[in-house]
Design an enzyme around this catalytic site. Structure first.
Site, PDB file in Angstrom:
ATOM      1  N   CYS A   8      -0.848 -11.287  -0.225  1.00 14.38           N
ATOM      2  CA  CYS A   8      -0.637 -12.702  -0.273  1.00 14.38           C
ATOM      3  C   CYS A   8      -0.714 -13.234  -1.638  1.00 14.38           C
ATOM      4  CB  CYS A   8      -2.016 -13.321   0.309  1.00 14.38           C
ATOM      5  SG  CYS A   8      -1.810 -14.947   0.892  1.00 14.38           S
ATOM      6  N   CYS A  80       2.224 -14.938   3.291  1.00 16.75           N
ATOM      7  CA  CYS A  80       2.939 -16.123   2.770  1.00 16.75           C
ATOM      8  C   CYS A  80       4.152 -15.768   2.139  1.00 16.75           C
ATOM      9  CB  CYS A  80       1.971 -16.688   1.912  1.00 16.75           C
ATOM     10  SG  CYS A  80       1.533 -15.623   0.208  1.00 16.75           S
ATOM     11  N   CYS A  87       6.566 -10.521  -4.808  1.00 12.61           N
ATOM     12  CA  CYS A  87       6.030  -9.459  -5.020  1.00 12.61           C
ATOM     13  C   CYS A  87       6.920  -8.410  -5.997  1.00 12.61           C
ATOM     14  CB  CYS A  87       5.870  -8.748  -3.862  1.00 12.61           C
ATOM     15  SG  CYS A  87       4.711  -7.227  -3.879  1.00 12.61           S
TER      16      CYS A  87
END
Length: 138
Positions: A8, A80, A87
């Site tokens: 997340c 999310c 990322c």
């Protein structure tokens, strides 16, 4: 044993709740980890709503994705859109799953209205994790 990472933004609410449920439903079928692309600390309301379910998150820490670069995950679940899109490259052959859960930390209103939002998101994550375990860790 399978290794599952829940990812997340801040590793404070949604990924912590998912980690708790995946451990609960998965038992000894997998090692469960959670991390964020940032660390925001574990949200006390996440701890509170999970305690209502009999799952203790009070000992959890907020971890950064970089802590797990050496782990060969079987599954990575982003919870999310921000984590999915932001990322950094994470070397893994893991199967990737994604579900954009609402962020209960952004809930506004009275204390009662905010905790209601945490409980609503908790239920969404509970259902998702139960389904994930039955389909992937059975």
């Amino acid at each position: 044993m399978k290794k599952v990472l829940v990812l997340c933004t801040g590793n404070s609410c949604r990924s912590q709740i998912a980690e708790g449920y995946l451990r609960y439903f998965g038992g000894d079928k997998a090692h469960i980890y959670s991390a964020g692309i940032e660390t925001h600390g574990v949200n006390p309301r996440a701890v509170q709503v999970m305690k209502e379910e009999g799952i203790d998150l009070s000992g959890h820490t907020s971890n950064h994705i970089d802590e797990y670069t050496g782990v060969d995950f079987d599954y990575v679940i982003t919870v999310c859109d921000n984590a999915k899109e932001s990322c950094p490259y994470f070397p893994t052959n893991a199967l990737k799953f994604h579900y954009n859960f609402p962020d209960p930390a952004k809930a506004q209103g009275s204390a009662e209205e905010i905790i209601y939002q945490f409980r609503a998101v908790r239920q969404l994550i509970r259902d998702y994790c139960s389904d994930f375990v039955s389909k992937n860790l059975a």
